[in-house]
Motif scaffolding. Structure first.
Motif, PDB file in Angstrom:
ATOM      1  N   THR A  78      -5.649  -8.336 -28.521  1.00  7.24           N
ATOM      2  CA  THR A  78      -4.698  -7.943 -27.486  1.00  7.24           C
ATOM      3  C   THR A  78      -3.874  -9.146 -27.012  1.00  7.24           C
ATOM      4  OG1 THR A  78      -6.242  -6.232 -26.789  1.00  7.24           O
ATOM      5  CG2 THR A  78      -4.544  -6.823 -25.213  1.00  7.24           C
ATOM      6  N   PRO A  92      -0.638  -9.756 -30.054  1.00  5.84           N
ATOM      7  CA  PRO A  92      -0.509  -8.421 -30.647  1.00  5.84           C
ATOM      8  C   PRO A  92       0.769  -8.217 -31.441  1.00  5.84           C
ATOM      9  CG  PRO A  92       0.181  -8.366 -28.357  1.00  5.84           C
ATOM     10  CD  PRO A  92      -0.073  -9.802 -28.691  1.00  5.84           C
ATOM     11  N   THR A 135       1.121  -4.496 -32.773  1.00  8.98           N
ATOM     12  CA  THR A 135       1.156  -3.424 -31.770  1.00  8.98           C
ATOM     13  C   THR A 135       2.211  -3.654 -30.687  1.00  8.98           C
ATOM     14  OG1 THR A 135      -0.657  -4.516 -30.590  1.00  8.98           O
ATOM     15  CG2 THR A 135      -1.253  -2.722 -32.075  1.00  8.98           C
ATOM     16  N   ARG A 136       2.618  -4.908 -30.449  1.00  8.95           N
ATOM     17  CA  ARG A 136       3.562  -5.186 -29.371  1.00  8.95           C
ATOM     18  C   ARG A 136       4.754  -6.018 -29.821  1.00  8.95           C
ATOM     19  NH1 ARG A 136       1.136  -4.560 -24.223  1.00  8.95           N
ATOM     20  NH2 ARG A 136       3.256  -4.936 -23.491  1.00  8.95           N
ATOM     21  N   LYS A 190       8.044  -7.287 -32.367  1.00  4.79           N
ATOM     22  CA  LYS A 190       9.281  -6.664 -32.814  1.00  4.79           C
ATOM     23  C   LYS A 190       9.345  -6.805 -34.339  1.00  4.79           C
ATOM     24  CE  LYS A 190      14.165  -7.125 -31.575  1.00  4.79           C
ATOM     25  NZ  LYS A 190      15.099  -7.899 -30.721  1.00  4.79           N
ATOM     26  N   LEU A 244       6.040 -12.011 -32.552  1.00  5.29           N
ATOM     27  CA  LEU A 244       6.082 -12.235 -31.108  1.00  5.29           C
ATOM     28  C   LEU A 244       7.072 -13.349 -30.781  1.00  5.29           C
ATOM     29  CD1 LEU A 244       2.207 -12.083 -30.657  1.00  5.29           C
ATOM     30  CD2 LEU A 244       3.829 -10.275 -30.035  1.00  5.29           C
ATOM     31  N   SER A 248      -5.312  -2.847 -31.057  1.00  5.54           N
ATOM     32  CA  SER A 248      -5.695  -4.165 -30.550  1.00  5.54           C
ATOM     33  C   SER A 248      -6.914  -4.061 -29.640  1.00  5.54           C
ATOM     34  CB  SER A 248      -4.528  -4.811 -29.796  1.00  5.54           C
ATOM     35  OG  SER A 248      -4.351  -4.198 -28.534  1.00  5.54           O
ATOM     36  N   SER A 290      -4.639 -11.958 -21.566  1.00  2.00           N
ATOM     37  CA  SER A 290      -3.501 -11.229 -22.110  1.00  2.00           C
ATOM     38  C   SER A 290      -2.387 -12.246 -22.338  1.00  2.00           C
ATOM     39  CB  SER A 290      -3.045 -10.154 -21.149  1.00  2.00           C
ATOM     40  OG  SER A 290      -2.390 -10.758 -20.065  1.00  2.00           O
ATOM     41  N   GLU A 326       3.646 -11.814 -20.372  1.00  2.00           N
ATOM     42  CA  GLU A 326       4.810 -10.947 -20.598  1.00  2.00           C
ATOM     43  C   GLU A 326       6.110 -11.748 -20.596  1.00  2.00           C
ATOM     44  OE1 GLU A 326       5.030  -7.771 -21.320  1.00  2.00           O
ATOM     45  OE2 GLU A 326       3.070  -6.935 -20.840  1.00  2.00           O
TER      46      GLU A 326
END
Lengths: 454, 454
Positions: B296, B299, B302-303, B305, B325, B361, B436, B439
């Motif tokens: 996670t 990722p 899963t996250r 581009k 990422l 993830s 995490s 962001e």
């Protein structure tokens, strides 16, 4: 190109019986004595510590002992272990010798120790035991019993020599991953531990002290037994599957060893590879030169006395006749923690007395140098203990070169060094020293040997 | 008792050819672009970095690529690797599912990485190369290339992400035991390293930075090439022997997977187990649910581009279309160092776009918990990276229990955790956190993606 020569057997070739050298020896080893009466112990004397099935194996003179099917089932995970011909090492040494090694590092715990740990856990479980105590030096044995305990649902408590507990936190983490409890020894959990700590609060510990602690807990708790990872007859017997497989694998190669090399701490991996060959010799087979390699800093076979002594420092164990440096001897803190024991397996000691084996000692730096040479040629990084066997085998191969003789050398690579990389780091940084045992301390320890005339 | 079910093949069953999924994909992945011209690169553009034989493999659309005999010779040391049925884990989970795992930790370096390291070292040696530079995160790849370099007499220089260099000194010791040189990255040995250090003297490093350093050395020295342990097509192709062997071993069991699980950092172990099954499906075989598991905290699948991006932070590599990422993204310092890469193998990314695989993830603590459960049942302690696959497989097995379905699950246990015990120590001490990704940092890194319309 014939770089890799590996002899693999499928699981149907896992031996069905352990080999007991007692059946073939020309004379039995001297009896184990009760520390109080100085008379030979009987099975009942050992019953507080071990399940009866293991006690009967300890005194058995049967040549073969059936391996229980559930034990063989678990062996299948990594056995038969591979036998390799070290072609790349031979090339690097430019030796006419053929070098074979049996690799026991393929077990989940990374050494030969699970061979007996699984068996001992099985017999304890069968006898209704709930908890097992034990000691460990470098951690190979403790992590192996922790592994076996996890499989059989047994609670495992390991007393780990404090210097190793601090030096090797990752072996401890391995035991905890398997669900075992690991305690630095000497500890406050036992009378024997407290007595040592009262004398010296920062005592580095020794295998002898850790054994006392583990034995004390087992002797004073009904649901708890004790397990030992080396020294005892039944432990050595369990390891003979190593040599039995090697005989079959060498036969695949159309070969048979002239020379067998193993490292010796308590004697179990050495006996495991050597006893089946010595037995064959005693039954009229080919004579083999068998060399036990020990550290110069803890030289029980080469410098110790063959005498009755205790297995532990707290003098809770029976008296056994063995090559010993004295039960109060504390070896210096060199890296091959598995070889830091004051005594030697009675059966190995007896073989030395009978002239069936010879013994040799090496310093740790030359052993690490041999281990690095081995790793660069063969890819496997040996445990510091196993480096002693590597060094012994390399020296024999070099002797072959000098003498122009093509001998067949077999050695036991009893474990990998993945949990011992601090030792390699220290070696490369030039921080290792060749510690000799202290003459004066040794003299004192030997002077303190119990007086037994048996 | 059927505790251990192991499927072993002898060395004649080591695959003779690597499988190249390019031949079976319904559409090719987007081309690799030159960072200056933004036009597709040709073989000559890559010649400063790789020997031509590997460049031709990188762009090959042949279904099968012959494995050179000297490479197969070295594979024999540990291949075919065992396939196990995890009966004890199944029992612990009380699942109707059948769980199989392919165990790649049997290699000398302890993971799947030597499968490609040996091949890459061979082709470099064949091309007359003297030195190879590379990067490493957790050290699995660096130690594998060091091992391969020792066998072929190549000088290996490894740039190791500084945070791992400090956290994992024993992987470094392993590389040095094999004779390689290991340098903390960012370093002062390269322009790209110096530029980073000028910004921040205590920079923890990242795989992207370490790649820049290794590439720079190779690009500016005639006798030196560069090697990558994942991401590239030829690397993934070399790993397909894992899945090929698994197909044959499952056939021994009369079985075929419904679900395949692998962990993904750069994508090589995942592709190794999955691509041969996906290829069979694309050629009309059984449809398999294939799940890529990533952390996670990093990722990409899963996250991230799906876009053109650089493989490295210093922007020395070509542009590849992948789930990313952003090349400037620095993942938090969690323990699965091998999964801390900003991008994903273009072939794996392409498979996700084509709907051939799915991605999921997990946080690191739940993965360690799964790894400990696995170790207590199966005896093998997985690497932190592999724990992600273990967790994925356990979750699928639990789903089978909930749904009352007996599916066949196959996962790749890509390496052991012997050099990662500090992570387990931290886990037991409650010191691990579920980090995490930031962001804001991620948004910035993604905003900085190069503008490419191709």
């Amino acid at each position: 190109m014939t770089d890799t020569v590996k002899y693999v057997l499928d699981e149907t070739h896992i031996p069905k019986r352990w080999y007991n050298i007692m059946a073939d020896l020309p004379s039995p080893p001297p009896p184990v004595l009760h520390p109080g009466t100085k008379q030979p112990v009987g099975p009942d004397d050992l019953a507080p510590l071990f399940p009866m099935s293991l006690i009967l194996q300890e005194v058995s003179t049967d040549r073969e002992i059936d391996i229980p099917e559930p034990v063989r089932e678990i062996y299948k995970q990594w056995r038969p272990s591979p036998l390799y011909r070290a072609r790349r090492l031979e090339k690097a040494l430019q030796t006419p010798a053929k070098i074979y090694y049996k690799y026991e590092g393929v077990s989940p715990a990374g050494s030969h120790k699970p061979n007996t740990a699984v068996a001992q856990a099985f017999y304890n479980k069968e006898a209704g035991v709930k908890k097992i105590t034990t000691e460990t030096g470098a951690g190979q044995w403790g992590s192996s019993l922790a592994f076996a305990g996890a499989l059989f649902g047994l609670e495992i408590k390991v007393f780990m020599v404090r210097v190793s507990y601090n030096q090797k936190p990752y072996r401890r983490a391995l035991m905890e991953t398997y669900g075992a409890k690991c305690i630095a020894s000497p500890s406050n959990e036992t009378q024997s531990g407290k007595a040592i700590l009262a004398q010296r609060a920062d005592h580095p510990g020794s295998l002898g002290i850790a054994i006392s602690e583990a034995v004390e807990i087992a002797a004073t708790n009904d649901d708890t037994k004790y397990a030992l990872g080396s020294v005892l007859n039944h432990v050595l017997t369990h390891q003979t599957i190593v040599g039995q497989e090697a005989i079959e694998q060498l036969a695949m190669a159309g070969d048979y060893p002239d020379i067998i090399v193993g490292c010796t701490g308590g004697g179990s991996n050495f006996a495991g590879i050597a006893f089946p060959f010595i037995g064959a010799q005693l039954r009229g087979g080919k004579k083999v030169k068998v060399i036990a390699i020990e550290p110069t800093a803890c030289p029980s076979l080469t410098r110790g006395k063959y005498a009755y002594d205790f297995g532990d420092t707290g003098h809770l164990t029976p008296l056994v006749k063995m090559h010993t440096l004295g039960s109060t001897f504390t070896p210096p803190g060199f890296h091959a923690g598995g070889l830091r024991y004051h005594g030697m397996a009675p059966l190995v000691s007896h073989c030395l007395q009978l002239g069936l084996i010879e013994a040799k000692s090496y310093n740790q730096i030359e052993c690490f140098s041999a281990g690095v040479q081995f790793a660069r040629a063969e890819g496997i990084v040996p445990a510091p203990e196993a480096n002693h066997a590597v060094k012994g085998a390399i020296d024999e191969a070099i002797r072959c070169k000098t003498e122009g003789k093509s001998k067949t050398i077999l050695f036991n690579l009893c474990g990998h060094g993945h949990f011992d990389m601090q030792a390699y780091t220290d070696y490369f940084a030039g921080k290792l020293t060749d510690q000799s045992y202290e003459e004066s301390e040794l003299a004192m320890a030997l002077a303190g040997l119990p007086s037994v005339t048996a």
